[in-house]
Write an enzyme that holds these catalytic residues in place. Structure first.
Site, PDB file in Angstrom:
ATOM      1  N   HIS A 149      -1.985   7.331   7.348  1.00  0.00           N
ATOM      2  CA  HIS A 149      -1.020   8.207   6.648  1.00  0.00           C
ATOM      3  C   HIS A 149      -1.689   9.511   6.220  1.00  0.00           C
ATOM      4  CE1 HIS A 149       2.768   6.085   6.304  1.00  0.00           C
ATOM      5  NE2 HIS A 149       2.208   5.007   5.794  1.00  0.00           N
ATOM      6  N   GLN A 159       2.915   9.915   1.519  1.00  0.00           N
ATOM      7  CA  GLN A 159       4.270   9.350   1.484  1.00  0.00           C
ATOM      8  C   GLN A 159       5.084   9.826   0.281  1.00  0.00           C
ATOM      9  OE1 GLN A 159       2.506   5.245   2.136  1.00  0.00           O
ATOM     10  NE2 GLN A 159       4.525   4.987   3.061  1.00  0.00           N
ATOM     11  N   GLY A 218       0.827  -1.200   0.000  1.00  0.00           N
ATOM     12  CA  GLY A 218       0.000   0.000   0.000  1.00  0.00           C
ATOM     13  C   GLY A 218       0.860   1.248   0.000  1.00  0.00           C
ATOM     14  N   CYS A 253       6.300  -0.491   6.681  1.00  0.00           N
ATOM     15  CA  CYS A 253       5.895   0.717   5.945  1.00  0.00           C
ATOM     16  C   CYS A 253       7.035   1.129   5.027  1.00  0.00           C
ATOM     17  CB  CYS A 253       5.591   1.826   6.948  1.00  0.00           C
ATOM     18  SG  CYS A 253       5.107   3.373   6.181  1.00  0.00           S
ATOM     19  N   LEU A 254       6.694   1.503   3.792  1.00  0.00           N
ATOM     20  CA  LEU A 254       7.741   1.919   2.847  1.00  0.00           C
ATOM     21  C   LEU A 254       8.468   3.176   3.344  1.00  0.00           C
ATOM     22  CD1 LEU A 254       5.955   1.299  -0.576  1.00  0.00           C
ATOM     23  CD2 LEU A 254       7.722  -0.102   0.515  1.00  0.00           C
ATOM     24  N   HIS A 290      -3.944   1.341   7.937  1.00  0.00           N
ATOM     25  CA  HIS A 290      -2.585   1.892   7.937  1.00  0.00           C
ATOM     26  C   HIS A 290      -2.481   3.077   6.965  1.00  0.00           C
ATOM     27  CE1 HIS A 290       1.990   1.135   7.820  1.00  0.00           C
ATOM     28  NE2 HIS A 290       1.784   1.977   6.835  1.00  0.00           N
ATOM     29  N   GLU A 291      -3.054   2.915   5.761  1.00  0.00           N
ATOM     30  CA  GLU A 291      -2.942   3.968   4.741  1.00  0.00           C
ATOM     31  C   GLU A 291      -3.814   5.175   5.079  1.00  0.00           C
ATOM     32  OE1 GLU A 291      -0.478   3.625   2.912  1.00  0.00           O
ATOM     33  OE2 GLU A 291      -0.215   1.468   3.150  1.00  0.00           O
TER      34      GLU A 291
END
Ligand code: NI
Length: 171
Positions: free
Chosen positions: A138, A51, A46, A92-93, A134-135
């Site tokens: 963000h 991000q 995701g 997480c990226l 999670h997204e």
């Protein structure tokens, strides 16, 4: 399509609250396509626009094992969440190499616009449920490490700063 630069924790821009997308136009579709390319290249499940330093409510995800089921969520809103909670490991990226357990709703229902601007609803379970929550965090300016203890978060912050310095030196 182009690969976008992913902000790394503890970059303060990751704490920006995203604004709603006013209209799903060519600019947004290009952003969606670039985010998908960036997510697949980074082997993530995701990615939120936050991000890639775009502060509008756009999420892309693909939790399929075959990596061929992209889901686009524009202006996503959680419309239902299960009372049942589940503890699962997340990464997480924006926080590479760090994985830790976070408690989330076991399943959620989300309403959003797709890449064509059409409204749809989706129920998510398992990894997809974790990913949606999670997204959406963000987009609210929240990174998953903020659920961990202050001690762990400080260690992660130090590790990330050191890693960024090393990469700058080596690259
Ligand atoms: Ni993330």
């Amino acid at each position: 399509m182009a690969r976008l630069n992913i902000l790394r924790y503890p970059d303060p821009r990751l704490h920006t609250v995203a604004r709603p997308v006013a209209s799903v136009d060519e600019r947004i579709r290009r952003l969606v396509d670039d985010m998908l390319e960036t997510m697949y290249a980074a082997e993530g499940v995701g990615l939120a626009a936050t991000q890639v330093d775009v502060h509008e409510r756009v999420i892309v995800m693909d939790t399929s094992e075959t990596r061929d089921n992209p889901i686009v969520l524009i202006n996503p809103e959680l419309i239902w969440q299960s009372e049942e909670m589940r503890l699962a490991e997340e990464g997480c990226l924006s926080v590479p190499t760090i994985y830790d357990k976070v408690e989330r709703h076991a399943s959620v229902k989300v309403q959003a616009l797709d890449r064509e601007g059409q409204r749809f609803e989706m129920q998510a379970e398992g990894l997809a449920s974790v990913c949606v929550q999670h997204e959406i965090d963000h987009l609210r300016g929240k990174v998953f490490v903020e659920y961990l203890s202050a001690l762990k978060r400080d260690r992660i912050r130090t590790k990330m700063i050191k890693k960024a310095r090393e990469e700058q030196r080596d690259g």
